[in-house]
Design a protein around this motif. Structure first.
Motif, PDB file in Angstrom:
ATOM      1  N   THR A   1      41.679  42.536  45.094  1.00 25.33           N
ATOM      2  CA  THR A   1      40.767  42.879  44.095  1.00 25.33           C
ATOM      3  C   THR A   1      39.529  43.498  44.750  1.00 25.33           C
ATOM      4  N   PHE A   2      39.243  43.074  45.839  1.00 22.20           N
ATOM      5  CA  PHE A   2      38.208  43.657  46.705  1.00 22.20           C
ATOM      6  C   PHE A   2      38.586  44.865  47.275  1.00 22.20           C
ATOM      7  N   HIS A   3      39.789  44.796  47.646  1.00 18.49           N
ATOM      8  CA  HIS A   3      40.334  46.039  48.580  1.00 18.49           C
ATOM      9  C   HIS A   3      40.131  47.119  47.353  1.00 18.49           C
ATOM     10  N   ALA A   4      40.735  46.735  46.561  1.00 18.62           N
ATOM     11  CA  ALA A   4      40.848  47.898  45.285  1.00 18.62           C
ATOM     12  C   ALA A   4      39.299  48.426  45.026  1.00 18.62           C
ATOM     13  N   HIS A   5      38.487  47.751  45.091  1.00 17.35           N
ATOM     14  CA  HIS A   5      37.171  47.832  44.606  1.00 17.35           C
ATOM     15  C   HIS A   5      36.557  48.542  45.740  1.00 17.35           C
ATOM     16  N   LEU A   6      36.815  48.783  47.301  1.00 12.93           N
ATOM     17  CA  LEU A   6      36.324  49.388  48.325  1.00 12.93           C
ATOM     18  C   LEU A   6      37.132  50.831  48.057  1.00 12.93           C
ATOM     19  N   GLN A   7      38.194  50.734  47.473  1.00 13.48           N
ATOM     20  CA  GLN A   7      38.785  52.222  47.609  1.00 13.48           C
ATOM     21  C   GLN A   7      38.454  52.939  46.353  1.00 13.48           C
TER      22      GLN A   7
ATOM     23  N   GLY B   1      42.982  50.166  60.878  1.00 15.53           N
ATOM     24  CA  GLY B   1      42.709  51.018  59.820  1.00 15.53           C
ATOM     25  C   GLY B   1      41.344  50.834  58.989  1.00 15.53           C
ATOM     26  N   SER B   2      41.105  51.883  58.242  1.00 14.85           N
ATOM     27  CA  SER B   2      40.014  51.706  57.033  1.00 14.85           C
ATOM     28  C   SER B   2      40.324  51.169  55.959  1.00 14.85           C
ATOM     29  N   CYS B   3      39.475  50.020  55.398  1.00 12.99           N
ATOM     30  CA  CYS B   3      39.802  49.386  54.088  1.00 12.99           C
ATOM     31  C   CYS B   3      39.499  50.462  52.940  1.00 12.99           C
ATOM     32  N   SER B   4      38.819  51.501  53.008  1.00 19.03           N
ATOM     33  CA  SER B   4      38.379  52.444  52.005  1.00 19.03           C
ATOM     34  C   SER B   4      39.396  53.590  51.783  1.00 19.03           C
TER      35      SER B   4
ATOM     36  N   ALA C   1      48.284  52.365  59.155  1.00 21.33           N
ATOM     37  CA  ALA C   1      47.399  51.246  59.962  1.00 21.33           C
ATOM     38  C   ALA C   1      46.873  50.435  58.879  1.00 21.33           C
ATOM     39  N   PRO C   2      46.942  49.027  59.185  1.00 21.08           N
ATOM     40  CA  PRO C   2      46.425  47.779  58.499  1.00 21.08           C
ATOM     41  C   PRO C   2      45.077  47.991  58.586  1.00 21.08           C
ATOM     42  N   CYS C   3      44.357  47.603  57.609  1.00 21.90           N
ATOM     43  CA  CYS C   3      42.858  47.229  57.723  1.00 21.90           C
ATOM     44  C   CYS C   3      42.836  45.867  57.870  1.00 21.90           C
ATOM     45  N   THR C   4      41.554  45.194  57.917  1.00 23.06           N
ATOM     46  CA  THR C   4      41.200  43.791  57.849  1.00 23.06           C
ATOM     47  C   THR C   4      41.831  43.171  56.543  1.00 23.06           C
ATOM     48  N   LEU C   5      41.542  43.886  55.493  1.00 23.98           N
ATOM     49  CA  LEU C   5      41.745  43.088  54.106  1.00 23.98           C
ATOM     50  C   LEU C   5      43.268  43.178  54.067  1.00 23.98           C
ATOM     51  N   CYS C   6      43.958  44.255  54.570  1.00 26.67           N
ATOM     52  CA  CYS C   6      45.451  44.135  54.708  1.00 26.67           C
ATOM     53  C   CYS C   6      46.017  43.039  55.579  1.00 26.67           C
ATOM     54  N   ILE C   7      45.274  42.517  56.611  1.00 24.72           N
ATOM     55  CA  ILE C   7      45.846  41.511  57.362  1.00 24.72           C
ATOM     56  C   ILE C   7      45.520  40.269  56.763  1.00 24.72           C
ATOM     57  N   TYR C   8      44.458  40.216  55.956  1.00 23.10           N
ATOM     58  CA  TYR C   8      44.166  38.937  55.367  1.00 23.10           C
ATOM     59  C   TYR C   8      45.073  38.755  54.101  1.00 23.10           C
ATOM     60  N   GLN C   9      45.389  39.744  53.405  1.00 23.16           N
ATOM     61  CA  GLN C   9      46.464  39.641  52.491  1.00 23.16           C
ATOM     62  C   GLN C   9      47.886  39.257  52.994  1.00 23.16           C
TER      63      GLN C   9
ATOM     64  N   THR D   1      31.360  46.750  52.315  1.00 19.98           N
ATOM     65  CA  THR D   1      32.115  47.120  53.482  1.00 19.98           C
ATOM     66  C   THR D   1      33.187  45.844  54.040  1.00 19.98           C
ATOM     67  N   CYS D   2      34.011  46.199  54.671  1.00 21.56           N
ATOM     68  CA  CYS D   2      34.809  45.459  55.306  1.00 21.56           C
ATOM     69  C   CYS D   2      34.777  45.450  56.856  1.00 21.56           C
ATOM     70  N   ALA D   3      35.021  44.428  57.313  1.00 20.60           N
ATOM     71  CA  ALA D   3      34.645  44.157  58.949  1.00 20.60           C
ATOM     72  C   ALA D   3      35.619  45.106  59.654  1.00 20.60           C
TER      73      ALA D   3
END
Length: 177
Positions: free
Chosen positions: A90-96, A129-132, A39-47, A104-106
């Protein structure tokens, strides 16, 4: 070396390779989503959108690579997209890896009203999906970290190609007829 890179940037083959690499990454993302059921998260979609930005830059370069203005516009689109993608990854990795309640991500993607990709193509641009959540790794490197590497590579190559535009190239190329 830089004049050789300048020479390559004046040919369609180099721009096609850039396009091909982005197309392969997009097809891989769709395979992860639909083939593996990730499941893609919002940051995955933006990437994913940042990769499409690099693809757009390659198409601009493909239009007329012999003209400096087309090369520069293509390279600038490429670089802006790579920087944005690198920051998102980078922000996505930070969240994980460094979870923090304030970061948080939307839940839903937010596109401009003039480009509602999530409405036009919901199968590609809706996030569920969940970003974290860490859902995939290869060689002990998580997907968000791979995206950092990918965008850093695009950024580095784009900067070198931009810098090579200063240097003159020979008129004849090994790629031309």
């Amino acid at each position: 070396m830089l004049s050789l890179l300048n020479q390559y940037s004046r040919e369609r083959f180099a721009w096609f390779l850039l396009f091909l690499s982005t197309a392969i990454f997009e097809l891989t993302a769709l395979y992860f989503q639909y083939g593996l059921g990730l499941a893609p998260c919002t940051l995955c979609i933006y990437q994913r959108c940042a990769i499409y930005g690099i693809m757009l830059g390659s198409l601009v370069g493909l239009l007329a690579p012999g003209k400096l203005i087309f090369r520069l516009i293509g390279i600038l689109i490429w670089l802006v997209s790579a920087i944005k993608g690198f920051n998102l990854a980078t922000f996505h990795a930070h969240l994980q890896f460094e979870p923090n309640l304030s970061d948080t991500c939307a839940i839903n993607v937010q596109f401009p009203s003039w480009l509602p990709l999530d409405k036009w193509l919901p199968s590609m641009f809706n996030a569920y999906g969940s970003c974290s959540e860490k859902i995939w790794s290869f060689l002990t490197i998580e997907m968000s970290q791979w995206m950092i590497i990918i965008f850093a590579g695009y950024l580095l190559v784009g900067l070198v190609i931009l810098f090579s535009q200063i240097f003159s190239s020979k008129k004849r190329s090994i790629w031309s007829n």
